[in-house]
Design a protein around this motif. Structure first.
Motif, PDB file in Angstrom:
ATOM      1  N   LYS A 237     -15.104   9.403  19.182  1.00 15.33           N
ATOM      2  CA  LYS A 237     -14.101   9.253  20.474  1.00 15.33           C
ATOM      3  C   LYS A 237     -13.341  10.277  19.581  1.00 15.33           C
ATOM      4  O   LYS A 237     -11.892  10.613  20.709  1.00 15.33           O
ATOM      5  CB  LYS A 237     -13.362   7.408  18.967  1.00 15.33           C
ATOM      6  N   LYS A 238     -13.031  10.581  18.410  1.00 22.53           N
ATOM      7  CA  LYS A 238     -12.204  11.833  18.193  1.00 22.53           C
ATOM      8  C   LYS A 238     -12.318  13.247  19.084  1.00 22.53           C
ATOM      9  O   LYS A 238     -11.370  13.502  20.069  1.00 22.53           O
ATOM     10  CB  LYS A 238     -12.066  11.922  16.974  1.00 22.53           C
ATOM     11  N   GLU A 241     -11.166  12.165  22.514  1.00 25.35           N
ATOM     12  CA  GLU A 241     -10.088  12.335  22.809  1.00 25.35           C
ATOM     13  C   GLU A 241      -9.370  13.866  22.787  1.00 25.35           C
ATOM     14  O   GLU A 241      -8.185  14.155  23.768  1.00 25.35           O
ATOM     15  CB  GLU A 241      -9.170  11.516  21.851  1.00 25.35           C
ATOM     16  N   SER A 245      -7.262  15.736  25.991  1.00 23.10           N
ATOM     17  CA  SER A 245      -5.822  16.007  25.913  1.00 23.10           C
ATOM     18  C   SER A 245      -5.645  17.104  25.474  1.00 23.10           C
ATOM     19  O   SER A 245      -4.601  18.324  25.497  1.00 23.10           O
ATOM     20  CB  SER A 245      -5.301  15.442  24.255  1.00 23.10           C
TER      21      SER A 245
END
Length: 345
Positions: A237-238, A241, A245
């Protein structure tokens, strides 16, 4: 005097947001040393343990191992499972069923590539008799993939037998059956996928992504599947993200083909690590960590180049982390330690 960048890196866990966008990288850190030294083995997680089976113990080895080991993921301790009837296999696949059975599919048995199926009952510490039918006569499986669709259906993709056999038959099969019945049957599922060996196949949503295994056509996509729910991995998930970003470094060009790598699925993305490349730039396994983000078309990012170049290794995910074990490294070394992936800025 320049500061040491490695000393300035901090783990993402608990990292406070910063105003400026910083590039995220990753590296493998020791998790459990002194494990079985094997490559081209099979592994899966059952009841809090990483079960590692078979493989070869030397580069270009023709004699597969019959060893079965368990890594306790809570303590980081290895133990050998010495249950009678353990098969000798390499270049095979493993899937976990009902958090109880380790199902081994295909592989090299020291004489030939085989489509055989073997089942280990973790609860009873017992190898169960399994019969198989439906696979083309004179053919077998090695360096293929297996994806669980349900407890009674497994999608098998890869090379089987000689080129003559491959021309007569497709390279995608549905393996149907149950451990309780003691019987499984192969049926040809599709001839649309191109012939591959040493590839990976990974579900992202309802799409299956087949990556590597040949010098061209790095990625093939097959939609319309309904795989069982996967346990979300917070680390992936990180990574997802970070891709959204702008914290990952875009690649200037599409990665080349590779084989004997590993892949890990995340939200709308796949992480590719290691393997042997087809471009001739390296005679040793690479340590590249590449993120393929589907938005909706593939976009490629670098998560760094690990100091650990690996091929023929295995990777598994839990809710919290990604664990890698074994494989072939530089100078023909076979490794037995396990590592976990860490993210840094």
């Amino acid at each position: 005097m320049k500061e040491n960048i490695m000393q300035k890196r901090k783990s993402l866990v608990g990292l406070e947001p910063r105003k400026s966008i910083q590039v995220i990288t990753a590296e493998w850190e020791p998790f459990a040393p002194i494990g079985p030294q094997v490559a081209y083995h099979a592994a899966c997680i059952i009841r809090g343990g990483l079960f590692v089976h078979g493989g070869v113990t030397q580069k270009d080895g023709k004699e597969p191992s019959h060893s079965l080991h368990r890594l306790d993921l809570s303590s980081g301790m290895w133990s050998q499972v010495k249950t009678p009837g353990t098969p000798a296999l390499s270049h095979h696949c493993a899937v976990a069923i009902d958090d109880r059975y380790m199902l081994l599919i295909g592989g090299w048995n020291g004489r030939l590539r085989t489509p055989d199926v073997h089942a280990y009952d973790v609860q009873e510490d017992l190898w169960l008799p399994i019969s198989v039918a439906g696979f083309p006569e004179g053919a077998g499986l090695s360096s293929h993939t297996a994806n669980l669709l349900s407890r009674s259906k497994i999608l098998v993709i890869g090379r089987e037998g000689s080129l003559r056999t491959q021309r007569r038959h497709g390279c995608v099969y549905m393996l149907s059956g149950t451990v309780e019945s003691g019987h499984f049957k192969y049926s040809e599922y599709s001839q649309s996928a191109s012939s591959r060996s040493g590839h990976t196949s990974t579900f992202v949503g309802n799409k299956l992504y087949i990556i590597g295994g040949r010098s061209d056509h790095l990625i093939e996509v097959s939609p319309g599947f309904s795989p069982p729910p996967a346990t979300p991995c917070t680390l992936m998930k990180k990574v997802a993200e970070a891709a959204k970003s702008g914290q990952l470094k875009p690649l200037a060009k599409m990665p080349c083909g590779r084989k004997h790598h590993v892949t890990v699925a995340g939200p709308g993305m796949i992480l590719v690590y290691g393997g042997d490349t087809f471009d001739g730039r390296s005679r040793e396994p690479v340590g590249e960590m590449i993120v393929i983000h589907f938005n909706p078309g593939p976009e490629f990012y670098s998560l760094g180049v690990s100091r650990l170049g690996r091929a023929g290794h295995v990777v598994v995910t839990t809710g919290d982390c990604i664990i890698m074990h074994g494989g072939l490294g530089g100078r023909a070394d076979i490794f037995g330690d396990a590592y976990q992936l860490k993210l840094f800025v």
